[in-house]
Design a protein around this motif. Structure first.
Motif, PDB file in Angstrom:
ATOM      1  N   LYS A 171       0.839  -1.193   0.000  1.00 16.71           N
ATOM      2  CA  LYS A 171       0.000   0.000   0.000  1.00 16.71           C
ATOM      3  C   LYS A 171       0.877   1.248   0.000  1.00 16.71           C
ATOM      4  O   LYS A 171       1.971   1.265   0.576  1.00 16.71           O
ATOM      5  N   ILE A 172       0.393   2.296  -0.661  1.00 21.64           N
ATOM      6  CA  ILE A 172       1.127   3.554  -0.790  1.00 21.64           C
ATOM      7  C   ILE A 172       0.140   4.690  -0.601  1.00 21.64           C
ATOM      8  O   ILE A 172      -0.885   4.742  -1.298  1.00 21.64           O
ATOM      9  N   ASP A 173       0.434   5.606   0.308  1.00 23.38           N
ATOM     10  CA  ASP A 173      -0.487   6.724   0.485  1.00 23.38           C
ATOM     11  C   ASP A 173      -0.269   7.752  -0.625  1.00 23.38           C
ATOM     12  O   ASP A 173       0.681   7.685  -1.402  1.00 23.38           O
ATOM     13  N   PHE A 174      -1.177   8.720  -0.708  1.00 21.85           N
ATOM     14  CA  PHE A 174      -1.162   9.658  -1.815  1.00 21.85           C
ATOM     15  C   PHE A 174       0.118  10.493  -1.866  1.00 21.85           C
ATOM     16  O   PHE A 174       0.637  10.787  -2.950  1.00 21.85           O
ATOM     17  N   GLU A 175       0.634  10.887  -0.699  1.00 26.09           N
ATOM     18  CA  GLU A 175       1.842  11.709  -0.680  1.00 26.09           C
ATOM     19  C   GLU A 175       3.038  10.936  -1.234  1.00 26.09           C
ATOM     20  O   GLU A 175       3.818  11.466  -2.034  1.00 26.09           O
ATOM     21  N   GLU A 176       3.182   9.682  -0.812  1.00 26.99           N
ATOM     22  CA  GLU A 176       4.266   8.855  -1.337  1.00 26.99           C
ATOM     23  C   GLU A 176       4.131   8.629  -2.831  1.00 26.99           C
ATOM     24  O   GLU A 176       5.110   8.640  -3.574  1.00 26.99           O
ATOM     25  N   LEU A 177       2.897   8.430  -3.278  1.00 25.04           N
ATOM     26  CA  LEU A 177       2.652   8.140  -4.684  1.00 25.04           C
ATOM     27  C   LEU A 177       3.009   9.336  -5.560  1.00 25.04           C
ATOM     28  O   LEU A 177       3.503   9.166  -6.681  1.00 25.04           O
ATOM     29  N   ALA A 178       2.772  10.544  -5.063  1.00 22.91           N
ATOM     30  CA  ALA A 178       3.134  11.739  -5.823  1.00 22.91           C
ATOM     31  C   ALA A 178       4.642  11.856  -5.971  1.00 22.91           C
ATOM     32  O   ALA A 178       5.144  12.335  -6.987  1.00 22.91           O
ATOM     33  N   GLU A 179       5.367  11.413  -4.934  1.00 23.15           N
ATOM     34  CA  GLU A 179       6.825  11.507  -4.961  1.00 23.15           C
ATOM     35  C   GLU A 179       7.464  10.377  -5.759  1.00 23.15           C
ATOM     36  O   GLU A 179       8.429  10.596  -6.494  1.00 23.15           O
ATOM     37  N   GLU A 180       6.918   9.166  -5.623  1.00 24.82           N
ATOM     38  CA  GLU A 180       7.473   8.008  -6.314  1.00 24.82           C
ATOM     39  C   GLU A 180       6.350   7.217  -6.977  1.00 24.82           C
ATOM     40  O   GLU A 180       5.773   6.315  -6.382  1.00 24.82           O
ATOM     41  N   PRO A 181       6.020   7.547  -8.227  1.00 22.03           N
ATOM     42  CA  PRO A 181       4.943   6.835  -8.929  1.00 22.03           C
ATOM     43  C   PRO A 181       5.266   5.350  -9.099  1.00 22.03           C
ATOM     44  O   PRO A 181       6.430   4.943  -9.128  1.00 22.03           O
ATOM     45  N   ILE A 182       4.231   4.558  -9.205  1.00 24.47           N
ATOM     46  CA  ILE A 182       4.398   3.125  -9.441  1.00 24.47           C
ATOM     47  C   ILE A 182       4.771   2.896 -10.899  1.00 24.47           C
ATOM     48  O   ILE A 182       4.195   3.493 -11.807  1.00 24.47           O
ATOM     49  N   LYS A 183       5.714   2.021 -11.102  1.00 26.01           N
ATOM     50  CA  LYS A 183       6.055   1.603 -12.463  1.00 26.01           C
ATOM     51  C   LYS A 183       6.662   0.215 -12.370  1.00 26.01           C
ATOM     52  O   LYS A 183       7.822   0.049 -12.019  1.00 26.01           O
TER      53      LYS A 183
END
Length: 541
Positions: A224-236
């Motif tokens: 799981k990834i919260d929104f703040e983390e996702l903005a900094e490090e997108p999933i790929k």
């Protein structure tokens, strides 16, 4: 007494954990640029303008009310018929997907030459009627959407809804009656804003429910990834099978590809903080005058363990029981079992407590025997205190000598109490995460076991039971007045903390204490009877 110190350590550990959970925050900058979704090409499903509620296809099953947009065939609304937003508010149901004053949608698309989703406006699918309902006595509702391009390629997008399930099957059928071979990419997206849902109750000592993205990375089942983390490090990433989803308190939405398909998973966050997680399946080739199908499944509903386990490997991990899942999962299933024939979650918690205390009794009995033996030594300990009270080192030496001679263990009460810590934390997570306990009544004034007791009756009773436990424990002569005073305030401290805990958790702790008192009294009386019998036998000799 050392067991009282163990009790204090247990309390301190629990309080520290809960304080950490209450005040934990995530740090880091929040970038404003949209993340790249693909090195080769943009596979984001095109977003159209505002949605008119009058121009949507209504679908109703026994569990969910859906709305589907004809342009593109996206699910833009999902209302859960069995779940109220607030207790005793049957007219206000929990809504996950929504298009009205927020954006939360499940999109699916085909991209490629002549595909329905290549450009705006997206293709408008045809359907027989604008409203569908799962009929009584029927187990399945099928909704076919069709569209044909100028080249003679027919695209059928079919949704299948089943009775008693939150899992929706979706399938594209591509009938290429043109004179050319065609290739397409299937894309599934979940897009939502970052607005709070209104369901983030902070009833568990301020513990904030997780809201963000979850997916199954390669060689794992859950992350799981919260929104703040996702903005900094997108999933790929890429993997075979798996799933992608959005989590919030008690509820989850997830796209699930065919598990034999290799997928690429990416995410993006726009400047307005709208967040998207998607997967793209491999290019599918449809030769001229041939037909092929491709599809996926969509779960939208509560964190129902049985349905999550059936939907996709690892999706059940969205019922987040943290590091104590290995204890929490059996406790959760045990509660479900007891509820199945009791019909009351409060009674199920009480039975779970009885089972736990029964399983721990061999260890607890050792603790109680230690307490009883230490109580017998109170007169000797008092004499040692009077004799060596001013010499702390000598006092400790004489006490250890006495313990050895009498076969007493001053630390015998610590281990069972420390073993209760992970059980307490596991049950804490179960009560916080289990959707079945949301708005679940016990009796009388307790109409929701997932929130705090509105009249604080259970916390006060718990504090009283803790005070009683302390009264039954022998006092340690090595404790100074300040230490004894601190220990005497421990029931008050715990009572204050329990004022904010879910009533279900306080109920567990109260029952745990009462059973402990009963077990302690039983063991103490048994030892006293054995000692009396021994003295009587010695007197006859």
């Amino acid at each position: 007494m050392e067991s009282m110190r163990g009790f204090f350590i247990l309390g301190l550990a629990i309080c520290t954990f809960l304080l950490y959970q209450a005040w934990q925050k995530d740090y880091g900058p929040q970038p404003t640029q949209q993340a790249s979704v693909s090195e080769e090409k943009d596979v984001t499903v095109a977003t159209e303008g505002s949605i008119s509620g009058e121009d949507l296809i209504d679908v109703e099953t026994d569990l969910v009310k859906f709305k589907i947009k004809p342009n593109g065939g996206d699910i833009v609304y999902a209302e859960l018929k069995k779940y109220n937003v607030e207790l005793n508010s049957p007219d206000n149901k929990v809504v996950l997907f929504d298009y009205r004053d927020r954006m939360y949608q499940a999109k699916s698309a085909l991209l490629g030459q002549g595909a329905p989703d290549n450009q705006l406006p997206r293709a408008r699918y045809e359907t027989e009627k604008s409203s569908y309902k799962l009929a009584e006595g029927k187990d399945e509702l099928v909704l076919p959407l069709t569209w044909m391009n100028d080249e003679g390629v027919t695209f059928s997008k079919t949704f299948k809804f089943k009775r008693g399930e939150y899992l929706v099957e979706m399938e594209y059928s591509i009938n290429n009656q043109s004179s050319h071979d065609r290739t397409y990419n299937f894309v599934a997206e979940l897009s939502r804003d970052q607005k709070p849902t209104g369901l983030e109750e902070k009833s568990s000592f301020g513990m904030k429910p997780f809201m963000g993205v979850a997916y199954s990375p390669e060689e794992q089942q859950y992350e799981k990834i919260d929104f703040e983390e996702l903005a900094e490090e997108p999933i790929k990433t890429s993997r075979q099978g798996g799933w992608i989803g959005f989590l919030q308190h008690y509820f989850v939405s997830a796209w699930i590809p065919q598990q034999d398909q290799q997928i690429n998973i990416t995410s993006s966050v726009k400047q307005n903080k709208d967040t998207t997680v998607r997967f793209v399946q491999p290019t599918i080739s449809v030769p001229a005058n041939q037909q092929k199908t491709i599809g996926a499944s969509l779960y939208v509903g509560p964190k129902d363990l049985e349905q999550l386990e059936a939907a996709a490997p690892g999706l059940d991990k969205s019922l987040d029981l943290s590091w104590v899942w290995w204890i929490g999962l059996p406790l959760y299933k045990m509660m479900q079992f007891f509820f199945s024939f009791l019909g009351n979650w409060g009674l199920a918690i009480i039975l779970v407590t009885i089972v736990i205390k029964t399983l721990l009794y061999p260890l607890s009995a050792a603790q109680y025997r230690s307490m009883a033996n230490m109580r017998k030594l109170q007169p000797k300990m008092q004499r040692l205190k009077e004799r060596y009270g001013d010499d702390k080192q000598r006092m400790q030496q004489e006490m250890m000598k006495m313990y050895k001679e009498e076969g007493a263990n001053p630390f015998g009460g610590c281990l069972p109490m420390l073993l209760q810590f992970p059980i307490f934390i596991a049950l804490y997570y179960v009560l916080f995460e289990a959707v079945e306990l949301r708005h679940a009544p016990f009796f009388g004034w307790i109409q929701d076991l997932s929130v705090a007791d509105p009249y604080f009756v259970l916390p006060l009773l718990m504090g009283g039971s803790m005070w009683l436990m302390q009264r039954l424990q022998p006092k340690s002569p090595t404790m100074d007045q300040m230490q004894q005073k601190i220990m005497s305030y421990l029931p008050v401290l715990f009572t204050v903390f329990m004022l904010f805990f879910p009533a279900g958790l306080v109920l567990y702790w109260l029952c745990n204490n009462l059973i402990s008192v009963a077990q302690q009294q039983y063991v103490t009386k048994k030892i006293e009877r054995q000692d009396a019998a021994g003295k009587k036998a010695a007197g006859k000799k």
